[in-house]
Design an enzyme around this catalytic site. Structure first.
Site, PDB file in Angstrom:
ATOM      1  N   GLU A 201       0.845  -1.200   0.000  1.00  0.00           N
ATOM      2  CA  GLU A 201       0.000   0.000   0.000  1.00  0.00           C
ATOM      3  C   GLU A 201       0.877   1.245   0.000  1.00  0.00           C
ATOM      4  OE1 GLU A 201      -3.242   0.192   2.775  1.00  0.00           O
ATOM      5  OE2 GLU A 201      -3.851   2.144   1.995  1.00  0.00           O
ATOM      6  N   GLY A 206      -0.514   9.118   8.776  1.00  0.00           N
ATOM      7  CA  GLY A 206       0.229   9.830   9.827  1.00  0.00           C
ATOM      8  C   GLY A 206       1.132  10.919   9.281  1.00  0.00           C
ATOM      9  N   ASP A 233       5.806   5.029   2.081  1.00  0.00           N
ATOM     10  CA  ASP A 233       5.412   6.392   2.435  1.00  0.00           C
ATOM     11  C   ASP A 233       6.602   7.315   2.240  1.00  0.00           C
ATOM     12  OD1 ASP A 233       2.798   7.409   4.301  1.00  0.00           O
ATOM     13  OD2 ASP A 233       4.532   8.781   4.210  1.00  0.00           O
ATOM     14  N   ASP A 251       9.312   8.202  -2.339  1.00  0.00           N
ATOM     15  CA  ASP A 251       8.351   9.148  -2.907  1.00  0.00           C
ATOM     16  C   ASP A 251       7.675   8.448  -4.088  1.00  0.00           C
ATOM     17  OD1 ASP A 251       7.058  11.151  -4.317  1.00  0.00           O
ATOM     18  OD2 ASP A 251       8.669  12.616  -4.042  1.00  0.00           O
ATOM     19  N   HIS A 277      -2.472  11.237  -3.825  1.00  0.00           N
ATOM     20  CA  HIS A 277      -3.689  11.458  -4.628  1.00  0.00           C
ATOM     21  C   HIS A 277      -3.515  12.535  -5.701  1.00  0.00           C
ATOM     22  CE1 HIS A 277      -5.359   8.779  -1.780  1.00  0.00           C
ATOM     23  NE2 HIS A 277      -5.347   9.640  -0.792  1.00  0.00           N
ATOM     24  N   GLU A 302      -7.335   4.695  -4.693  1.00  0.00           N
ATOM     25  CA  GLU A 302      -8.342   5.336  -3.838  1.00  0.00           C
ATOM     26  C   GLU A 302      -8.417   6.843  -4.100  1.00  0.00           C
ATOM     27  OE1 GLU A 302      -7.847   4.644   0.323  1.00  0.00           O
ATOM     28  OE2 GLU A 302      -7.855   2.469   0.111  1.00  0.00           O
ATOM     29  N   ASP A 303      -9.488   7.429  -3.580  1.00  0.00           N
ATOM     30  CA  ASP A 303      -9.651   8.885  -3.523  1.00  0.00           C
ATOM     31  C   ASP A 303      -9.556   9.534  -4.897  1.00  0.00           C
ATOM     32  OD1 ASP A 303      -9.744   8.166  -0.906  1.00  0.00           O
ATOM     33  OD2 ASP A 303      -8.367   9.686  -0.185  1.00  0.00           O
TER      34      ASP A 303
HETATM   35  C1  LIG Z   1      -4.333   9.175   3.534  1.00  0.00           C
HETATM   36  S1  LIG Z   1      -2.783   8.791   4.258  1.00  0.00           S
HETATM   37  C2  LIG Z   1      -2.762   7.029   4.148  1.00  0.00           C
HETATM   38  C3  LIG Z   1      -3.737   6.376   5.074  1.00  0.00           C
HETATM   39  C4  LIG Z   1      -3.593   4.870   5.178  1.00  0.00           C
HETATM   40  N1  LIG Z   1      -3.443   4.223   3.911  1.00  0.00           N
HETATM   41  C5  LIG Z   1      -4.806   4.258   5.858  1.00  0.00           C
HETATM   42  O1  LIG Z   1      -5.786   3.872   5.178  1.00  0.00           O
HETATM   43  O2  LIG Z   1      -4.790   4.156   7.094  1.00  0.00           O
HETATM   44  C6  LIG Z   1      -1.692   9.315   3.002  1.00  0.00           C
HETATM   45  C7  LIG Z   1      -0.216   9.056   3.279  1.00  0.00           C
HETATM   46  O3  LIG Z   1       0.468   9.250   2.022  1.00  0.00           O
HETATM   47  C8  LIG Z   1       1.740   9.770   2.290  1.00  0.00           C
HETATM   48  N2  LIG Z   1       2.242  10.466   1.079  1.00  0.00           N
HETATM   49  C9  LIG Z   1       1.950  11.728   0.650  1.00  0.00           C
HETATM   50  N3  LIG Z   1       2.619  12.016  -0.482  1.00  0.00           N
HETATM   51  C10 LIG Z   1       3.354  10.921  -0.781  1.00  0.00           C
HETATM   52  C11 LIG Z   1       4.266  10.605  -1.823  1.00  0.00           C
HETATM   53  N4  LIG Z   1       4.568  11.498  -2.780  1.00  0.00           N
HETATM   54  N5  LIG Z   1       4.857   9.389  -1.820  1.00  0.00           N
HETATM   55  C12 LIG Z   1       4.570   8.485  -0.840  1.00  0.00           C
HETATM   56  N6  LIG Z   1       3.709   8.736   0.172  1.00  0.00           N
HETATM   57  C13 LIG Z   1       3.106   9.934   0.204  1.00  0.00           C
HETATM   58  C14 LIG Z   1       1.558  10.699   3.468  1.00  0.00           C
HETATM   59  O4  LIG Z   1       2.770  10.872   4.170  1.00  0.00           O
HETATM   60  C15 LIG Z   1       0.475   9.989   4.276  1.00  0.00           C
HETATM   61  O5  LIG Z   1       1.039   9.276   5.346  1.00  0.00           O
END
Ligand SMILES: C[S@@+](CC[C@H](N)C(=O)[O-])C[C@H]1O[C@@H](n2cnc3c(N)ncnc32)[C@H](O)[C@@H]1O
Length: 397
Positions: A201, A206, A233, A251, A277, A302-303
């Site tokens: 995932e 957080g 993440d 990233d 997203h 998602e989203d």
């Molecule tokens: C909505 S949260 C995920 C929630 C989790 N999947 C859940 O359902 O409990 C989004 C996460 O994506 C990470 N994120 C944001 N931009 C990102 C990127 N460019 N690459 C990887 N992760 C990223 C953020 O740090 C954050 O922790």
């Protein structure tokens, strides 16, 4: 413990002899520690501990291997779950569950048909405790049977909880006032539930807080009892690593970083994109990771609202078919499903995924892409392209 757990899952897939070899190699104590960790993860004894007025109770789990055995004592009560301590007052001794360690590993990590209780013995404390009214013994606390029953339920791989329940239990917003995704995941992932899947995932949760998030990772860990769960993440989430849960800092807009993660841990049976997203990130992640999806794997995004919202995710609703935004990109794949049916070569530029996507499912804000061979052939289209006169085209309308 993570490597040992991975080794036990692989051995349990092959059978008893391989599990026994793994026990010999890693040692009974280490294997027992890994299995007991898994049993406690699945049993949620903390939920029983939280029940007011339920009292306090303790349990011993003994795992045997030939003439050797190793035990752990756990108490459950108002102070929570405490390993290595007996419940107080001590006038009700703990019940002991004894089981062969290989049978236990197969019950937890093997195919469902290998779950067995042939070696299990439950040693209850004795008549003074069990029939207190007859012998004027101590009152049995409500927790007493519940704790034993929860552990036996885990060892029997009993009725699995629905995903929505797990989402709430593990604190992910996949079932919440924000989203109602679990019903769709249940339908698409349900048939894989008992397989030793690898799931990755994007987006651990957080955000910048390195200790926060991970709700969906532990939800997937419980949903797939034989599964290995990877969370990617942009923030460092190593503090959330657990047996069967590995986090990777990367990233999702960096194809090199994604490739190196997938080379190391893939191929995967499932990818879920719940990261930034932002459409360019979502598209880059899909294009980079899709080759690392198993041949009948599932890719979920998602989203999808991020595709439309300029204020939050740099989306746009000016042209709903624009392929640089996530939903427009996915709509192109819908035409790709029918790549064999176009009559004019200039209608559409072929995509590399046309032949390897066999299904696409859209729900509110959520899409699933099924990998699989999409080359059934389009016999009528071929004739219409090459010799329409032999079909009597008028008659086909
Ligand atoms: C909505 S949260 C995920 C929630 C989790 N999947 C859940 O359902 O409990 C989004 C996460 O994506 C990470 N994120 C944001 N931009 C990102 C990127 N460019 N690459 C990887 N992760 C990223 C953020 O740090 C954050 O922790």
């Amino acid at each position: 413990m993570t490597d040992l757990t991975h080794a036990l899952i692989a051995a349990a897939d092959r059978g008893y002899r391989d599990v026994a070899a793994a026990v010999e190699e890693a040692g009974l104590r280490n294997v027992a520690a890994a299995l007991i960790n898994e049993i406690f993860f699945r049993a949620h004894l903390d939920e029983l501990a939280a029940v007011e007025g339920a009292g306090e109770s303790s349990l011993v789990i003994t795992l045997t291997h030939g003439s050797r055995e190793t035990s752990v004592l756990v108490s459950v009560g108002p102070k929570g779950v405490e390993i290595g301590r007996a419940a107080r007052p001590t006038d009700i001794p703990p019940t002991t569950i004894v089981q062969d360690v290989c049978e236990t590993a197969l019950a937890l990590y093997g195919p469902r048909e290998r779950v067995s209780s042939a070696s299990r013995e439950i040693r209850w404390p004795g008549p003074r405790t069990m029939v207190p009214r007859l012998v004027n013994g101590p009152a049995v606390p409500r927790l007493f049977h519940a704790v034993v029953q929860r552990v036996v339920h885990v060892l029997e791989r009993g009725r699995p909880a629905p995903l929505a329940e797990l989402a709430v239990r593990h604190g992910t917003d996949k079932w919440s006032f924000l989203h109602q995704y679990t019903q769709h995941y249940q339908r698409h992932f349900g048939p894989l539930r008992d397989r030793p899947v690898k799931i990755c995932e994007i987006g651990v949760g957080g955000y910048g807080d390195t200790e926060a998030g991970g709700g969906s990772l532990s939800m997937w860990k419980e949903f797939f009892p034989r599964g290995l769960v990877y969370g990617l993440d942009i923030a460092d989430k190593r503090a959330l690593d657990r047996p069967r849960i590995t986090t990777i800092q990367a990233d999702q807009s960096d194809p090199e970083a994604l490739r190196s993660m997938a080379e190391k841990f893939g191929p995967f049976d499932i990818f879920i994109d719940d990261g930034s997203h932002m459409s360019p990130h979502v598209i880059t992640s899909f294009e980079t990771l899709f080759p690392y999806l198993a041949k009948d794997g599932i890719y979920a995004i998602e989203d999808l609202h991020g595709s439309y919202w300029p204020q939050l995710f740099e989306g746009s609703e000016d042209d709903l078919n624009a392929p640089e935004f996530t939903v427009g990109f996915l709509k192109q794949m819908v035409d790709g499903l029918n790549h064999e049916e176009f009559l004019k070569s200039e209608t559409r530029v072929a995509k590399s995924t046309d032949r390897s996507i066999k299904g696409i499912h859209f729900y509110h804000n959520l899409a699933f892409i099924d990998k699989g061979r999409n080359e059934e052939g389009g016999p009528i289209a071929s004739v219409l392209r090459e010799a329409p006169e032999i079909l009597g085209v008028e008659g086909l309308r």
